[in-house]
Design a protein around this motif. Structure first.
Motif, PDB file in Angstrom:
ATOM      1  N   ALA A 345       0.828  -1.204   0.000  1.00 63.54           N
ATOM      2  CA  ALA A 345       0.000   0.000   0.000  1.00 63.54           C
ATOM      3  C   ALA A 345       0.864   1.255   0.000  1.00 63.54           C
ATOM      4  N   LEU A 346       1.915   1.241   0.810  1.00 63.99           N
ATOM      5  CA  LEU A 346       2.827   2.380   0.874  1.00 63.99           C
ATOM      6  C   LEU A 346       3.557   2.569  -0.451  1.00 63.99           C
ATOM      7  N   THR A 347       3.985   1.461  -1.060  1.00 66.62           N
ATOM      8  CA  THR A 347       4.693   1.523  -2.339  1.00 66.62           C
ATOM      9  C   THR A 347       3.803   2.089  -3.432  1.00 66.62           C
ATOM     10  N   VAL A 348       2.566   1.590  -3.526  1.00 64.13           N
ATOM     11  CA  VAL A 348       1.622   2.070  -4.536  1.00 64.13           C
ATOM     12  C   VAL A 348       1.376   3.562  -4.378  1.00 64.13           C
ATOM     13  N   THR A 349       1.164   4.004  -3.132  1.00 61.66           N
ATOM     14  CA  THR A 349       0.854   5.408  -2.874  1.00 61.66           C
ATOM     15  C   THR A 349       2.022   6.317  -3.232  1.00 61.66           C
ATOM     16  N   LEU A 350       3.224   5.958  -2.794  1.00 64.33           N
ATOM     17  CA  LEU A 350       4.399   6.795  -3.095  1.00 64.33           C
ATOM     18  C   LEU A 350       4.699   6.799  -4.593  1.00 64.33           C
ATOM     19  N   PHE A 351       4.540   5.646  -5.232  1.00 64.23           N
ATOM     20  CA  PHE A 351       4.740   5.551  -6.676  1.00 64.23           C
ATOM     21  C   PHE A 351       3.752   6.477  -7.389  1.00 64.23           C
ATOM     22  N   ALA A 352       2.498   6.420  -6.979  1.00 66.53           N
ATOM     23  CA  ALA A 352       1.458   7.243  -7.601  1.00 66.53           C
ATOM     24  C   ALA A 352       1.718   8.729  -7.359  1.00 66.53           C
ATOM     25  N   LEU A 353       2.099   9.080  -6.144  1.00 69.60           N
ATOM     26  CA  LEU A 353       2.418  10.479  -5.833  1.00 69.60           C
ATOM     27  C   LEU A 353       3.556  10.995  -6.705  1.00 69.60           C
ATOM     28  N   ALA A 354       4.578  10.163  -6.864  1.00 65.68           N
ATOM     29  CA  ALA A 354       5.723  10.561  -7.683  1.00 65.68           C
ATOM     30  C   ALA A 354       5.305  10.792  -9.131  1.00 65.68           C
ATOM     31  N   LEU A 355       4.483   9.896  -9.672  1.00 62.33           N
ATOM     32  CA  LEU A 355       4.008  10.042 -11.051  1.00 62.33           C
ATOM     33  C   LEU A 355       3.210  11.326 -11.232  1.00 62.33           C
ATOM     34  N   VAL A 356       2.288  11.578 -10.311  1.00 64.93           N
ATOM     35  CA  VAL A 356       1.450  12.781 -10.395  1.00 64.93           C
ATOM     36  C   VAL A 356       2.296  14.038 -10.274  1.00 64.93           C
ATOM     37  N   MET A 357       3.258  14.026  -9.363  1.00 64.85           N
ATOM     38  CA  MET A 357       4.124  15.194  -9.170  1.00 64.85           C
ATOM     39  C   MET A 357       4.959  15.492 -10.412  1.00 64.85           C
ATOM     40  N   VAL A 358       5.579  14.453 -10.977  1.00 65.06           N
ATOM     41  CA  VAL A 358       6.427  14.646 -12.161  1.00 65.06           C
ATOM     42  C   VAL A 358       5.591  15.133 -13.343  1.00 65.06           C
ATOM     43  N   ALA A 359       4.445  14.490 -13.581  1.00 67.35           N
ATOM     44  CA  ALA A 359       3.587  14.894 -14.705  1.00 67.35           C
ATOM     45  C   ALA A 359       3.082  16.325 -14.520  1.00 67.35           C
ATOM     46  N   THR A 360       2.741  16.687 -13.290  1.00 74.31           N
ATOM     47  CA  THR A 360       2.264  18.051 -13.020  1.00 74.31           C
ATOM     48  C   THR A 360       3.368  19.068 -13.264  1.00 74.31           C
ATOM     49  N   MET A 361       4.586  18.760 -12.861  1.00 78.72           N
ATOM     50  CA  MET A 361       5.709  19.679 -13.093  1.00 78.72           C
ATOM     51  C   MET A 361       5.963  19.866 -14.581  1.00 78.72           C
ATOM     52  N   VAL A 362       5.903  18.765 -15.346  1.00 75.37           N
ATOM     53  CA  VAL A 362       6.132  18.868 -16.791  1.00 75.37           C
ATOM     54  C   VAL A 362       5.046  19.709 -17.444  1.00 75.37           C
ATOM     55  N   LEU A 363       3.779  19.425 -17.112  1.00 67.29           N
ATOM     56  CA  LEU A 363       2.673  20.174 -17.709  1.00 67.29           C
ATOM     57  C   LEU A 363       2.667  21.637 -17.277  1.00 67.29           C
ATOM     58  N   SER A 364       3.218  21.915 -16.107  1.00 66.60           N
ATOM     59  CA  SER A 364       3.298  23.302 -15.634  1.00 66.60           C
ATOM     60  C   SER A 364       4.227  24.136 -16.514  1.00 66.60           C
ATOM     61  N   THR A 365       5.136  23.457 -17.214  1.00 70.20           N
ATOM     62  CA  THR A 365       6.050  24.172 -18.120  1.00 70.20           C
ATOM     63  C   THR A 365       5.529  24.194 -19.559  1.00 70.20           C
ATOM     64  N   THR A 366       4.686  23.231 -19.929  1.00 73.48           N
ATOM     65  CA  THR A 366       4.200  23.171 -21.310  1.00 73.48           C
ATOM     66  C   THR A 366       2.821  23.806 -21.486  1.00 73.48           C
ATOM     67  N   GLU A 367       2.042  23.914 -20.410  1.00 71.31           N
ATOM     68  CA  GLU A 367       0.684  24.449 -20.505  1.00 71.31           C
ATOM     69  C   GLU A 367       0.590  25.772 -19.766  1.00 71.31           C
ATOM     70  N   ASP A 368      -0.006  26.762 -20.396  1.00 67.34           N
ATOM     71  CA  ASP A 368      -0.146  28.098 -19.806  1.00 67.34           C
ATOM     72  C   ASP A 368      -1.471  28.191 -19.047  1.00 67.34           C
ATOM     73  N   HIS A 369      -1.527  27.467 -17.922  1.00 68.39           N
ATOM     74  CA  HIS A 369      -2.737  27.451 -17.104  1.00 68.39           C
ATOM     75  C   HIS A 369      -2.366  27.422 -15.625  1.00 68.39           C
ATOM     76  N   GLN A 370      -3.380  27.624 -14.781  1.00 64.87           N
ATOM     77  CA  GLN A 370      -3.149  27.640 -13.342  1.00 64.87           C
ATOM     78  C   GLN A 370      -2.698  26.273 -12.853  1.00 64.87           C
ATOM     79  N   PHE A 371      -1.888  26.311 -11.776  1.00 60.38           N
ATOM     80  CA  PHE A 371      -1.326  25.074 -11.236  1.00 60.38           C
ATOM     81  C   PHE A 371      -2.405  24.097 -10.798  1.00 60.38           C
TER      82      PHE A 371
END
Length: 440
Positions: A345-371
């Motif tokens: 459960a801990l592994t799944v959650t941390l893995f998912a958090l990492a994926l969401v964080m990385v994707a959000t950071m990338v889109l924050s640089t490619t998309e001109d929208h609010q965080f």
């Protein structure tokens, strides 16, 4: 001869279905205007349908022809049940023996702990799916007949029943409206909410509920999934009701009963359904953040939904409670939870958090929208939810590719994907000496 592992077969199978679906959606006959759809947009739609997400770059109801909509509906059904489930059903109908390898893939696809009774479960999956979707289609059709012709009402009823039970969130109401015109309609809201809930609790839980009259007991998994789902829906509805009660752009103009109905439905939808009855972009930021949390948790294991799953969240809450109380074992409904379950459960959650964080950071640089809008979109894609604040149609090429990957990973599960691409672990020859670090 190299034999692919069950996780690899799942990844390759879903990828193949998406590619076939994308090719079909690029055909001129698939669009209402009769012209070819851009391949990236067709790929995005096919991924969203197969991964039962519901995010769309073009409006499903107006852009696609009946042929295109039926392709999308077929992808939703295959993606919701799982391609191995569908293949097994065909094999059963043809009276072909299911091999051990196929049973192992089914075990991975349905998230089961063993292959015992796996084919019997597949038969139940088909039966429950057809019964629930048929009941939902009848309810929707009868209501739609007040607004359109009987033939069109039947088509709309079947499409939305299949879409909602599979937690896909696709709708053909047109102009990206979703179900906003039915915000105060109890028949539409309760039918959709029930389909979403039944599709999101998992087929194992459904089987347990159906057999409860004879067995008179539920498994630990069913108890945890049902209780956590109910708690999340109730808590989400109360919070949404409080935050949006006076919001003139969403629930403010509604009557008290309609506000209760709207708050309840908006709490059910993040179970990974992707249907909304109020404008999500007009919600207060606190409400939008609550929806992000609910989408991240998602549905229950072995269901048509995504997210880290309700049982994963329950295991984490149980572990925290155990640590605070100074106990050693995580106990749920008088059963001790194995430590490897908590680690997973801990592994799944941390893995998912990492994926969401990385994707959000990338889109924050490619998309001109609010965080917050970007975080909402990424979480919706990972949780295969399909709710959006309006960002999807405006995504750049890079943004579309990132969201496609998030939907694909979210449907398969981060651990399944990691098992598929990771090298086979070697034999452990020794254990390191135990060490200690300071925590907290």
């Amino acid at each position: 001869m190299l034999v692919a592992s069950p996780p690899k077969l799942l990844v390759l199978g879903f990828a193949l279905i998406i590619l076939v679906g994308a090719e079909l959606l690029t055909l001129p006959i698939a669009s209402a205007a009769g012209h070819s759809t851009r391949w990236i947009d067709a790929l995005f739609t096919a991924t969203s349908a197969t991964c039962v997400t519901g995010l769309v770059v073009v409006d499903t109801g107006t852009y696609y022809s009946t042929f295109g909509q039926l392709v999308i509906l077929s992808l939703i059904q295959i993606g919701g049940l799982g391609f191995m489930t569908m293949a097994t059903l065909f094999a059963v109908f043809l009276k072909r023996r299911i091999s051990l390898k196929e049973r192992l893939v089914l075990q991975e696809a349905l998230n089961q702990s063993s292959i015992e009774g796996i084919v019997r479960l597949v038969r139940k999956v088909l039966f429950y799916t057809l019964c629930i979707e048929a009941a939902g289609a009848v309810s929707f059709t009868l209501r739609f007949m007040f607004d359109m012709s009987p033939g069109r009402a039947l088509y709309y009823g079947i499409f939305h029943a299949v879409s909602f039970f599979n937690n896909a969130g696709f709708d053909i109401m047109g102009h990206f409206r979703s179900f906003t015109m039915y915000v105060g309609d109890p028949v539409m809201n309760l039918t959709a909410a029930l389909l979403i809930f039944l599709g999101g609790i998992g087929f194992v839980v459904l089987a347990d509920l159906v057999e409860y009259r004879t067995k008179r007991k539920l498994s630990l998994h069913s108890k945890v999934a049902l209780s956590m789902s109910g708690l999340l829906i109730a808590a989400g509805a109360v919070i949404i009701f409080i935050f949006e009660y006076t919001n003139s752009l969403t629930m403010g103009p509604l009557s008290f009963g309609e506000k209760v109905l709207a708050a309840f439905f908006q709490s059910v939808s993040p179970r990974t359904a992707g249907v909304n009855t109020v404008d999500l972009a007009s919600l207060r930021q606190a409400t939008q953040f609550i929806l992000i949390v609910l989408m991240f948790i998602g549905a229950s294991p072995g269901s048509t939904g995504g997210g880290i799953k309700t049982t994963t969240f329950a295991a984490l809450i149980g572990a925290v409670n155990t640590m605070i109380r100074g106990k050693e074992d995580v106990v749920m409904f008088n059963y001790r939870l194995a430590k490897e379950r908590v680690y997973k459960a801990l592994t799944v959650t941390l893995f998912a958090l990492a994926l969401v964080m990385v994707a959000t950071m990338v889109l924050s640089t490619t998309e001109d929208h609010q965080f917050l809008m970007i975080l909402f979109e990424v979480t919706s894609a990972f949780g295969t939810v399909g709710l959006t604040m309006g960002l999807t149609p405006e995504l750049t090429l890079v943004g579309k590719i990132i969201i496609i990957l998030m939907m694909f990973i979210g449907r398969l599960g981060p651990l399944t994907l990691s098992y598929a691409i990771a090298p086979k672990p070697g034999r452990v020859l020794y254990r390191n000496a135990e060490g200690k670090i300071i925590i907290g």
